[in-house]
Design a protein around this motif. Structure first.
Motif, PDB file in Angstrom:
ATOM      1  N   ASP A   1      -0.858  -0.416  10.033  1.00  0.00           N
ATOM      2  CA  ASP A   1      -2.169  -0.267   9.178  1.00  0.00           C
ATOM      3  C   ASP A   1      -1.761   0.134   7.960  1.00  0.00           C
ATOM      4  OD1 ASP A   1      -4.929   0.005   9.092  1.00  0.00           O
ATOM      5  OD2 ASP A   1      -4.993   2.099   8.982  1.00  0.00           O
ATOM      6  N   ASP A   2      -2.785  -0.402   6.909  1.00  0.00           N
ATOM      7  CA  ASP A   2      -2.744  -0.007   5.291  1.00  0.00           C
ATOM      8  C   ASP A   2      -1.459  -0.171   4.816  1.00  0.00           C
ATOM      9  OD1 ASP A   2      -5.397   0.838   5.432  1.00  0.00           O
ATOM     10  OD2 ASP A   2      -5.280   2.795   5.860  1.00  0.00           O
ATOM     11  N   ILE A   3      -1.068  -1.105   4.883  1.00  0.00           N
ATOM     12  CA  ILE A   3       0.288  -1.464   4.290  1.00  0.00           C
ATOM     13  C   ILE A   3       0.271  -1.521   2.660  1.00  0.00           C
ATOM     14  CG2 ILE A   3       1.146  -2.626   6.388  1.00  0.00           C
ATOM     15  CD1 ILE A   3       0.483  -5.136   4.879  1.00  0.00           C
ATOM     16  N   HIS A   4      -0.860  -1.778   2.058  1.00  0.00           N
ATOM     17  CA  HIS A   4      -0.799  -1.539   0.596  1.00  0.00           C
ATOM     18  C   HIS A   4      -1.596  -0.247   0.232  1.00  0.00           C
ATOM     19  CE1 HIS A   4       0.854  -5.521   0.004  1.00  0.00           C
ATOM     20  NE2 HIS A   4       0.130  -5.969   0.884  1.00  0.00           N
ATOM     21  N   TRP A   5      -1.772   0.941   0.928  1.00  0.00           N
ATOM     22  CA  TRP A   5      -2.381   2.189   0.728  1.00  0.00           C
ATOM     23  C   TRP A   5      -1.835   2.784  -0.475  1.00  0.00           C
ATOM     24  CZ3 TRP A   5      -1.674   7.435   1.913  1.00  0.00           C
ATOM     25  CH2 TRP A   5      -3.101   7.990   2.187  1.00  0.00           C
ATOM     26  N   SER A   6      -0.562   2.694  -0.366  1.00  0.00           N
ATOM     27  CA  SER A   6       0.383   3.552  -1.637  1.00  0.00           C
ATOM     28  C   SER A   6       1.638   2.824  -1.808  1.00  0.00           C
ATOM     29  CB  SER A   6       0.607   4.844  -0.894  1.00  0.00           C
ATOM     30  OG  SER A   6       1.459   4.912   0.405  1.00  0.00           O
ATOM     31  N   ALA A   7       2.368   3.277  -2.611  1.00  0.00           N
ATOM     32  CA  ALA A   7       3.704   2.743  -2.957  1.00  0.00           C
ATOM     33  C   ALA A   7       4.649   2.753  -1.779  1.00  0.00           C
ATOM     34  CB  ALA A   7       4.217   3.403  -4.171  1.00  0.00           C
ATOM     35  N   GLU A   8       4.359   4.198  -1.029  1.00  0.00           N
ATOM     36  CA  GLU A   8       5.463   4.377  -0.023  1.00  0.00           C
ATOM     37  C   GLU A   8       4.991   3.490   1.332  1.00  0.00           C
ATOM     38  OE1 GLU A   8       6.240   8.446   1.658  1.00  0.00           O
ATOM     39  OE2 GLU A   8       5.104   9.283  -0.107  1.00  0.00           O
ATOM     40  N   MET A   9       3.810   3.101   1.451  1.00  0.00           N
ATOM     41  CA  MET A   9       3.355   2.394   2.520  1.00  0.00           C
ATOM     42  C   MET A   9       3.994   0.901   2.127  1.00  0.00           C
ATOM     43  SD  MET A   9       2.438   3.537   5.053  1.00  0.00           S
ATOM     44  CE  MET A   9       1.925   2.260   6.186  1.00  0.00           C
ATOM     45  N   GLU A  10       3.707   0.338   0.876  1.00  0.00           N
ATOM     46  CA  GLU A  10       4.451  -0.855   0.698  1.00  0.00           C
ATOM     47  C   GLU A  10       5.929  -0.980   0.731  1.00  0.00           C
ATOM     48  OE1 GLU A  10       1.306  -2.837  -2.596  1.00  0.00           O
ATOM     49  OE2 GLU A  10       2.806  -1.460  -3.374  1.00  0.00           O
ATOM     50  N   GLN A  11       6.709   0.136   0.398  1.00  0.00           N
ATOM     51  CA  GLN A  11       8.130   0.270   0.600  1.00  0.00           C
ATOM     52  C   GLN A  11       8.316   0.208   2.458  1.00  0.00           C
ATOM     53  OE1 GLN A  11       9.810   4.025  -0.750  1.00  0.00           O
ATOM     54  NE2 GLN A  11      12.097   3.329  -0.089  1.00  0.00           N
ATOM     55  N   ALA A  12       7.539   0.853   3.115  1.00  0.00           N
ATOM     56  CA  ALA A  12       7.687   1.090   4.494  1.00  0.00           C
ATOM     57  C   ALA A  12       7.345  -0.531   5.085  1.00  0.00           C
ATOM     58  CB  ALA A  12       7.010   1.826   4.862  1.00  0.00           C
ATOM     59  N   TRP A  13       6.399  -1.176   4.527  1.00  0.00           N
ATOM     60  CA  TRP A  13       6.126  -2.693   4.945  1.00  0.00           C
ATOM     61  C   TRP A  13       7.149  -3.648   4.563  1.00  0.00           C
ATOM     62  CZ3 TRP A  13       3.938  -5.717   8.093  1.00  0.00           C
ATOM     63  CH2 TRP A  13       3.906  -7.320   7.734  1.00  0.00           C
ATOM     64  N   ASP A  14       7.927  -3.367   3.333  1.00  0.00           N
ATOM     65  CA  ASP A  14       8.907  -4.367   3.019  1.00  0.00           C
ATOM     66  C   ASP A  14      10.086  -4.074   3.880  1.00  0.00           C
ATOM     67  OD1 ASP A  14       7.376  -5.749   0.907  1.00  0.00           O
ATOM     68  OD2 ASP A  14       8.156  -4.133  -0.619  1.00  0.00           O
ATOM     69  N   GLU A  15      10.337  -2.896   4.165  1.00  0.00           N
ATOM     70  CA  GLU A  15      11.606  -2.445   4.822  1.00  0.00           C
ATOM     71  C   GLU A  15      11.463  -2.926   6.344  1.00  0.00           C
ATOM     72  OE1 GLU A  15      14.301   1.220   6.182  1.00  0.00           O
ATOM     73  OE2 GLU A  15      13.385   1.084   4.359  1.00  0.00           O
ATOM     74  N   VAL A  16      10.364  -2.847   6.924  1.00  0.00           N
ATOM     75  CA  VAL A  16      10.032  -3.448   8.509  1.00  0.00           C
ATOM     76  C   VAL A  16      10.275  -4.766   8.346  1.00  0.00           C
ATOM     77  CG1 VAL A  16       8.087  -3.464  10.194  1.00  0.00           C
ATOM     78  CG2 VAL A  16       8.623  -1.321   9.164  1.00  0.00           C
TER      79      VAL A  16
END
Length: 265
Positions: free
Chosen positions: A216-231
């Motif tokens: 969820d909320d993969i563009h909610w923050s820079a951290e979540m975008e980083q997590a999405w890219d890593e996953v």
């Protein structure tokens, strides 16, 4: 977290660059089928009206509860005492995406579903209603919120849901021993990079070729975008779909090379 203005600019860039959502030009038969049969399924399923009536009730429920927040917090308020109406307004997944989760569960027929982040139980109820034969384990950090969700499940007559309460850092490992194989996971419990990636890595050994994981909320923050890219960059992930507000990853071994799609939804 990104400000509303920042998020708006990011959404505009996504909308301009993403595939048009009709399947045109998509050269993956699996993704084309997903777009046409799941994303664009306009049927009004039997459960929608009942669950949206529950959402409406929650949005007008001004009872106050005291909660613990183990996640990244609310975009609006950080008080420990919250009205249910406020939690519903800021924490529940909108109908558009809740109903997409229903259609995913209806289409792929997962038998074992794990959800991190029950909140008031709307998305859980959509998943449980899509396949009454499925076993759903949903995890919630705040006991007062979990109590409301359990009451909602009872009202809806949903008997295929197990609620695990407590901080995921303490409860996830033990919970995974009771569900060795996961068909569908929805990660919506902690909107920070390190916990999101850690929880994904924890469930990874419990996934198989046809499992689906939704973040969820993969563009909610820079951290979540980083997590999405890593996953989506992990070796085990063969296919990923970015719908801006959620990201979906697949592990299909017949996928000859890793593919990533951004699709308007």
């Amino acid at each position: 977290m990104y400000s509303p203005v920042q998020l708006g600019f990011k959404y505009l860039r996504y909308y301009i660059t993403a595939s048009n959502g009709k399947g045109h030009g998509v050269h993956s038969p699996f993704v084309f089928s997903f777009i046409t049969q799941v994303l664009n399924d306009q049927r009004q399923f039997y459960a929608y009206s009942q669950l949206e009536a529950l959402r409406k009730d929650l949005l007008s429920d001004h009872r106050e509860i005291t909660l613990e927040d183990f996640g990244a917090g609310s975009r609006i308020k950080k008080d420990n005492v919250r009205k249910l109406s406020s939690i519903a307004a800021t924490s529940l997944k909108p109908a558009k995406f809740s109903q997409l989760l229903f259609r995913i569960a209806d289409h792929f027929k997962p038998s074992v579903i794990l959800e991190l982040g029950t909140s008031l139980g709307i998305t859980t109820s959509y998943l449980a209603s899509a396949n009454p034969a499925a076993r759903i384990t949903t995890m919630e950090g705040a006991s007062a919120v979990a109590a409301v969700a359990k009451n909602n499940f009872s009202k809806l007559g949903l008997g295929n849901i197990r609620v695990v309460e407590g901080n995921f850092d303490h409860t996830l490992a033990e919970t995974l021993t009771t569900i060795p194989l996961i068909d569908l996971a929805f990660l919506d419990g902690n909107h920070r990079y390190e916990p999101t990636v850690r929880y994904f890595r924890q469930i990874l050994p419990h996934l198989q070729e046809h499992s689906i994981v939704i973040l969820d909320d993969i563009h909610w923050s820079a951290e979540m975008e980083q997590a999405w890219d890593e996953v989506r960059g992990m070796e085990e992930v063969t296919l990923s779909i970015d719908l801006f507000f959620i990201g979906i990853v697949f592990f299909r071994k017949e996928q000859k090379e890793k593919q990533h799609f951004s699709i308007r939804f």
